[in-house]
Motif scaffolding. Structure first.
Motif, PDB file in Angstrom:
ATOM      1  N   THR A  65       0.829  -1.209   0.000  1.00  0.00           N
ATOM      2  CA  THR A  65       0.000   0.000   0.000  1.00  0.00           C
ATOM      3  C   THR A  65       0.857   1.250   0.000  1.00  0.00           C
ATOM      4  O   THR A  65       0.552   2.233  -0.693  1.00  0.00           O
TER       5      THR A  65
ATOM      6  N   PHE B  94      -2.817   0.374  -5.807  1.00  0.00           N
ATOM      7  CA  PHE B  94      -3.003   0.828  -4.429  1.00  0.00           C
ATOM      8  C   PHE B  94      -4.241   0.181  -3.822  1.00  0.00           C
ATOM      9  O   PHE B  94      -4.215  -0.314  -2.680  1.00  0.00           O
TER      10      PHE B  94
ATOM     11  N   PHE C  35      -4.468  -2.326  -0.702  1.00  0.00           N
ATOM     12  CA  PHE C  35      -5.312  -1.813   0.371  1.00  0.00           C
ATOM     13  C   PHE C  35      -6.310  -2.874   0.830  1.00  0.00           C
ATOM     14  O   PHE C  35      -6.639  -2.971   2.023  1.00  0.00           O
ATOM     15  N   GLU C  36      -6.789  -3.691  -0.135  1.00  0.00           N
ATOM     16  CA  GLU C  36      -7.765  -4.729   0.179  1.00  0.00           C
ATOM     17  C   GLU C  36      -7.114  -6.021   0.669  1.00  0.00           C
ATOM     18  O   GLU C  36      -7.753  -6.810   1.379  1.00  0.00           O
TER      19      GLU C  36
ATOM     20  N   SER D  53     -14.275   0.345   1.460  1.00  0.00           N
ATOM     21  CA  SER D  53     -13.501   0.080   0.250  1.00  0.00           C
ATOM     22  C   SER D  53     -14.355   0.230  -1.001  1.00  0.00           C
ATOM     23  O   SER D  53     -13.868   0.688  -2.040  1.00  0.00           O
TER      24      SER D  53
ATOM     25  N   LEU E 176     -11.422   6.214   2.963  1.00  0.00           N
ATOM     26  CA  LEU E 176     -10.217   6.265   3.791  1.00  0.00           C
ATOM     27  C   LEU E 176     -10.544   6.531   5.255  1.00  0.00           C
ATOM     28  O   LEU E 176      -9.834   6.066   6.147  1.00  0.00           O
TER      29      LEU E 176
ATOM     30  N   LYS F 255     -11.017   3.466   7.517  1.00  0.00           N
ATOM     31  CA  LYS F 255      -9.780   2.800   7.927  1.00  0.00           C
ATOM     32  C   LYS F 255      -8.975   3.656   8.893  1.00  0.00           C
ATOM     33  O   LYS F 255      -8.176   3.129   9.662  1.00  0.00           O
TER      34      LYS F 255
ATOM     35  N   MET G  17      -2.760   3.369   6.902  1.00  0.00           N
ATOM     36  CA  MET G  17      -3.065   3.210   5.483  1.00  0.00           C
ATOM     37  C   MET G  17      -4.166   4.170   5.060  1.00  0.00           C
ATOM     38  O   MET G  17      -4.130   4.732   3.958  1.00  0.00           O
TER      39      MET G  17
ATOM     40  N   GLY H  95      -3.572   7.563   2.562  1.00  0.00           N
ATOM     41  CA  GLY H  95      -4.342   7.819   1.346  1.00  0.00           C
ATOM     42  C   GLY H  95      -4.721   9.276   1.200  1.00  0.00           C
ATOM     43  O   GLY H  95      -4.783   9.806   0.073  1.00  0.00           O
TER      44      GLY H  95
END
Length: 596
Positions: A127, A136, A140-141, A174, A220, A223, A255, A259
């Motif tokens: 990431t 990305f 990220f996932e 997401s 974002l 998270k 993370m 972002g």
């Protein structure tokens, strides 16, 4: 040296594959330590090969075709924004494996846990290295599935519900994030993050930027986490094993905030300027809410989890100011929070292991006397987290507040001054809840508990059962447990114990502990003299041998904790070591049209 980013992603992935082989499974933890050590060495080599004279430039890039038909590329690289987070991720993962060597997972299957943590490291490092929007998103996932299994398989009693809540919240975030990235793609015609950041939003309509920033920001924010999208975090932290909590707080939350710095603000500057007041408002509400929630917590891990909501609020406030000072504060707070909260969760796990509970009331106080090293390190971590000058936690919060004091042109300064005032109040509340916790746990008189009967050397770790014998309820519970299935207790023993309960009921809180100890000792002596089962259903010899001191810090624990202590002190005394890397990169990301 452009192979270094590929190696940082490839080595843990290869290590996870090898760790799944049956021949390696029996030595999986040692294998995990070796692989994570190699990754840490590669991260340090990346920092050494990085040209610190031009940290604003994207360096050590690897750019290869990925899906040519869609114009997607496997593009990796590092600059002054991502470099500290790559090293932080490698360090925390290695320290988690060192910790795991002395603390086997409670749910068993150490080999499966090693594989899961190594896959998690692939997603976390990827990431921070990805320079293509879709790449990305993929990295990220990747972290979601292994973290789900870390919580669901090796967590506490409520692990399943906490894991499901974690995965549902983050998957929903997401999905919204992907929508925002697709809006950027359709408007700009490229997914290359370097090219998009260089344009600073040129060629994209203001309405499209606002829509894209809203979608990306919401994705974002889940998270990060931002209030009110934070509710998955306390449950996940409370139920996760120690290594899961450390990586969740130390890296996964970063993370989301990364972002904002890498995508949302530089790629969508007009959208950022339009929604910055809202971002600042939610940030300061999170600061105040997280601090007040901490004051109401009894569970130590849950309190630290809520503290993360408040600390990440300072990160979001720094981003909302849209100034180099504010963004520098946000990035500094990112790293500082990873170090400090990682240490706090290591220590919370150690406390829970030794006492059998993380309930601050049942811990009973006196930790500095019973466990002087663990208690001293817990005090240090709390002081660092509350923002003591000279430690790393101070600089990020101070710079974020300074950014709010003079926000970017076009933003309402009176409004941001209100945000600064609320944030300043949050720092006071932060000091309050940490000091209250320390007064409950590390200071005061240690509460004595009656351990269960057992062999001469009880297995490690020693876990005292039930509530402490500092109250009448504690004595009653032990008597009721001892009476189940035991021989009849002699009247003299029963009378002494009943007298102990009556004494506790009559006396005030200031004299309870001393009278409890004397009364229980009298009950034990009477029960032993009569030859009865007595309190705890054990004879005096066995009881005396079982009542031994707690084990203090071990060598493996020191190996996992002391590097964090050293870095907290280093960045607190020498903040330029980090700011010299981030400042030019931040100025480049903001461009001339956003910051004054």
């Amino acid at each position: 040296m452009s192979w270094l980013p590929i190696a940082l992603v490839g080595v843990p992935l290869l290590g996870a594959v090898v760790a799944a082989v049956p021949a390696v499974r029996d030595r999986a933890v040692a294998w995990g330590i070796a692989v994570s050590a190699v990754v840490l060495v590669l991260a340090v080599a990346l920092a050494a090969a990085f040209d610190h004279a031009r940290p604003a430039d994207m360096q050590l890039q690897t750019d290869r075709p990925w899906i040519p038909g869609l114009g997607l590329r496997f593009h990796l690289g590092v600059d002054g924004v991502s470099l500290p987070l790559v090293v932080l991720t490698a360090l925390l993962t290695f320290l988690c494996f060192v910790h795991l060597a002395g603390h086997p997972p409670a749910g068993g299957r150490p080999g499966a846990l090693v594989v899961t943590l190594l896959v998690l490291e692939v997603g976390m490092i990827g990431t921070f290295l990805a320079l293509d929007l879709l790449l990305f998103f993929v990295f990220f996932e990747v972290v979601l599935v292994p973290m789900y299994f870390v919580i669901a398989l090796w967590g506490g009693a409520g692990r399943r519900a906490a894991a499901v809540k974690f995965i549902l919240y983050t998957l929903l975030g997401s999905a919204v994030l992907l929508i925002g990235l697709l809006v950027v793609w359709t408007q700009a015609g490229t997914l290359d993050m370097v090219a998009l950041a260089g344009r600073h939003g040129s060629g994209m309509a203001r309405s499209a930027q606002i829509l894209a920033f809203l979608a990306i920001g919401l994705g974002l924010a889940v998270k990060t986490p931002m209030w009110p999208l934070h509710t998955w975090l306390p449950d996940a932290h409370t139920e996760a094993p120690t290594v899961g909590s450390v990586l969740l707080a130390g890296v996964l939350l970063k993370m989301g905030s990364y972002g904002f710095a890498r995508i949302a603000i530089p790629v969508l500057p007009e959208g950022a300027a339009a929604l910055a007041p809202w971002l600042g408002a939610f940030a300061v509400v999170g600061i105040a809410y997280g601090s007040l929630a901490c004051l109401a917590q009894r569970d130590l891990k849950r309190m630290i989890a809520y503290s993360s909501v408040g600390h990440m609020g300072f990160v979001l406030l720094g981003f909302a100011s849209l100034t180099p000072v504010g963004l520098n504060g946000a990035l500094f707070a990112n790293v500082a929070h990873g170090l400090i909260t990682g240490l706090l969760f290591f220590l919370a796990g150690a406390v829970k292991e030794r006492y059998g509970t993380a309930d601050m009331v049942r811990l009973g106080g006196g930790m500095l006397r019973r466990l002087p090293y663990v208690g001293s390190l817990l005090t240090f971590a709390c002081v660092a987290s509350l923002g003591m000058p000279g430690l790393a936690g101070f600089w990020g919060e101070m710079l974020a507040l300074l950014g709010a004091f003079r926000p970017a042109a076009g933003l309402s300064r009176p409004l941001f001054l209100v945000f600064m005032a609320v944030g300043g109040l949050g720092t006071v509340l932060t000091a309050a809840y940490f000091l209250v916790m320390l007064s409950r746990v590390t200071h005061g008189r240690a509460v004595e508990t009656i351990p269960p009967p057992g062999p001469l050397e009880p297995p490690e770790p020693y876990e005292p059962p039930g509530p402490p014998l500092a109250t009448a309820e504690g004595v009653r519970e032990v008597l009721s447990e001892a009476g189940e299935g035991a021989e009849p207790v002699e009247p003299v023993a029963t009378g002494a114990a009943v007298a102990a309960v009556a004494a506790l009921d009559r006396e005030g809180a200031g004299q309870e502990t001393a009278r409890t100890s004397a009364a229980v000792d009298e009950g034990r002596a009477s029960a032993t003299g009569a030859g009865a089962a007595g309190v705890g259903a054990a004879d005096a010899g066995e009881m005396g041998r079982a009542r031994r001191p707690f084990r203090d810090v071990t060598a493996r624990e020191l190996a996992a904790w002391l590097p964090l202590v050293a870095l907290i002190v280093l960045f607190g005394l020498w903040p330029k070591a980090l700011l010299a890397v981030t400042t030019p990169a931040v100025q480049s990301l903001l461009g001339s049209g956003v910051a004054p």
